[in-house]
Scaffold this active site. Sequence first.
Site, PDB file in Angstrom:
ATOM      1  N   GLY A  99       0.833  -1.197   0.000  1.00 24.09           N
ATOM      2  CA  GLY A  99       0.000   0.000   0.000  1.00 24.09           C
ATOM      3  C   GLY A  99       0.866   1.244   0.000  1.00 24.09           C
ATOM      4  N   PRO A 100       0.275   2.408  -0.163  1.00 28.10           N
ATOM      5  CA  PRO A 100       1.039   3.663  -0.204  1.00 28.10           C
ATOM      6  C   PRO A 100       1.774   3.938   1.095  1.00 28.10           C
ATOM      7  CG  PRO A 100      -1.184   3.976  -1.043  1.00 28.10           C
ATOM      8  CD  PRO A 100      -1.163   2.631  -0.398  1.00 28.10           C
ATOM      9  N   SER A 101       2.790   4.752   1.011  1.00 28.23           N
ATOM     10  CA  SER A 101       3.523   5.183   2.199  1.00 28.23           C
ATOM     11  C   SER A 101       2.577   5.931   3.147  1.00 28.23           C
ATOM     12  CB  SER A 101       4.677   6.099   1.784  1.00 28.23           C
ATOM     13  OG  SER A 101       5.385   6.554   2.897  1.00 28.23           O
ATOM     14  N   GLY A 102       2.640   5.600   4.448  1.00 24.88           N
ATOM     15  CA  GLY A 102       1.814   6.275   5.428  1.00 24.88           C
ATOM     16  C   GLY A 102       0.470   5.632   5.676  1.00 24.88           C
ATOM     17  N   VAL A 103       0.179   4.513   4.999  1.00 29.83           N
ATOM     18  CA  VAL A 103      -1.138   3.896   5.132  1.00 29.83           C
ATOM     19  C   VAL A 103      -1.256   3.042   6.398  1.00 29.83           C
ATOM     20  CG1 VAL A 103      -0.720   1.708   3.923  1.00 29.83           C
ATOM     21  CG2 VAL A 103      -2.938   2.861   3.681  1.00 29.83           C
ATOM     22  N   GLY A 104      -0.117   2.703   6.995  1.00 27.61           N
ATOM     23  CA  GLY A 104      -0.156   1.934   8.233  1.00 27.61           C
ATOM     24  C   GLY A 104       0.345   0.505   8.118  1.00 27.61           C
ATOM     25  N   ASP A 106       3.444  -0.692   8.699  1.00 33.59           N
ATOM     26  CA  ASP A 106       4.273  -1.041   9.848  1.00 33.59           C
ATOM     27  C   ASP A 106       3.425  -1.252  11.097  1.00 33.59           C
ATOM     28  OD1 ASP A 106       6.522  -0.878   8.288  1.00 33.59           O
ATOM     29  OD2 ASP A 106       7.044   1.160   8.900  1.00 33.59           O
ATOM     30  N   ARG A 131      15.402   5.324  11.107  1.00 34.92           N
ATOM     31  CA  ARG A 131      14.672   6.373  11.809  1.00 34.92           C
ATOM     32  C   ARG A 131      14.803   6.166  13.319  1.00 34.92           C
ATOM     33  NH1 ARG A 131       9.391   5.620   7.913  1.00 34.92           N
ATOM     34  NH2 ARG A 131      10.213   6.757   6.098  1.00 34.92           N
ATOM     35  N   ARG A 224       3.956  12.306  10.713  1.00 30.89           N
ATOM     36  CA  ARG A 224       5.186  11.538  10.924  1.00 30.89           C
ATOM     37  C   ARG A 224       6.403  12.450  11.064  1.00 30.89           C
ATOM     38  NH1 ARG A 224       5.540   6.455   6.837  1.00 30.89           N
ATOM     39  NH2 ARG A 224       6.507   8.076   5.584  1.00 30.89           N
ATOM     40  N   ARG A 235       5.866  11.714  -2.058  1.00 30.54           N
ATOM     41  CA  ARG A 235       5.138  10.569  -1.498  1.00 30.54           C
ATOM     42  C   ARG A 235       3.637  10.667  -1.805  1.00 30.54           C
ATOM     43  NH1 ARG A 235       7.891   7.167   1.928  1.00 30.54           N
ATOM     44  NH2 ARG A 235       9.970   7.883   2.560  1.00 30.54           N
ATOM     45  N   ASN A 255      -7.655   0.738   6.205  1.00 26.90           N
ATOM     46  CA  ASN A 255      -7.135   0.940   7.558  1.00 26.90           C
ATOM     47  C   ASN A 255      -7.607   2.295   8.065  1.00 26.90           C
ATOM     48  OD1 ASN A 255      -5.663   0.623   9.923  1.00 26.90           O
ATOM     49  ND2 ASN A 255      -3.801   1.472   9.019  1.00 26.90           N
TER      50      ASN A 255
END
Length: 285
Positions: A99-104, A106, A131, A224, A235, A255
Amino acid sequence: MLFSAPPRLCERLLWLCHLTHHARLSQVCRSQLSFRNFPVDWKVVYTKGSIYDDYTWQTQGGTSAVTIETTANSPQADDVEAIYARFNGPHPVLVVISGPSGVGKDATLALMKRREQPFYFVVTATTRPMRPSEEEGVDYHFVSVGEFAGMIEEGELLEYAVVYGDYKGIPKKHVRAALASGNDVVLRIDVQGAATIRKLIPEAVTIFLASESEDELVTRLQERKTETPDKLKMRIATARQEMKRISEFNYVVVNRESCLERTVDKVISIIHAEKCRADWKPVSL
């Protein structure tokens, strides 16, 4: 089913198949093999494995001549034992969460780990800097560009790609070992990498994580505080293009904000359902 055989085998192959009482193997030999002049000093050796049943044709001197790997994936209708054996097996699946970056992605994997499900979570190798909230060997394997190049040259990666200027790749040996032991394997990779996995492993189960809306996704990326304004714009633009590829995936899970528990419930339900498919097939790497 893999065949590696010298030329001009004869019908004694069929007779030896009957000797092993493996009806399906015998039928496959009838339909696919037509050889002559089978040497009289050959024998069949049968070894029952944890997932595969291996038949190896050998000369009396012990030299392997034919290896036939069979699974009970498509048993004949009258092979009742094979049917029962198949549906009582471990049925490991390879699951891609993307999925796209930042979608959750992790956060979803972190909660899945806390649920203590019997999943093997593959740790991706990357050349990007670590990070503050990340841990080596848990979130990623952080390596230099030179180390990553060495992994490529040695064929150690299942797939790799350049993502936002950094290299990311999936170590192959860990995936193969986990599947062989009967464990379900979960990969967290970007949309570009997921497309590569689909080509390499058609049996992979692909899940696309999405946010409720683009506004929600932008808010998460801004909160973030890990990107410069230019990288943030990149992004967001990439996420728009990735959303257009959502139909390439087997499943889509939204999500929603503050609903991570529900997201993980859905992902785990998908994995359990895939393991119960009547047309389940083992992953081959």
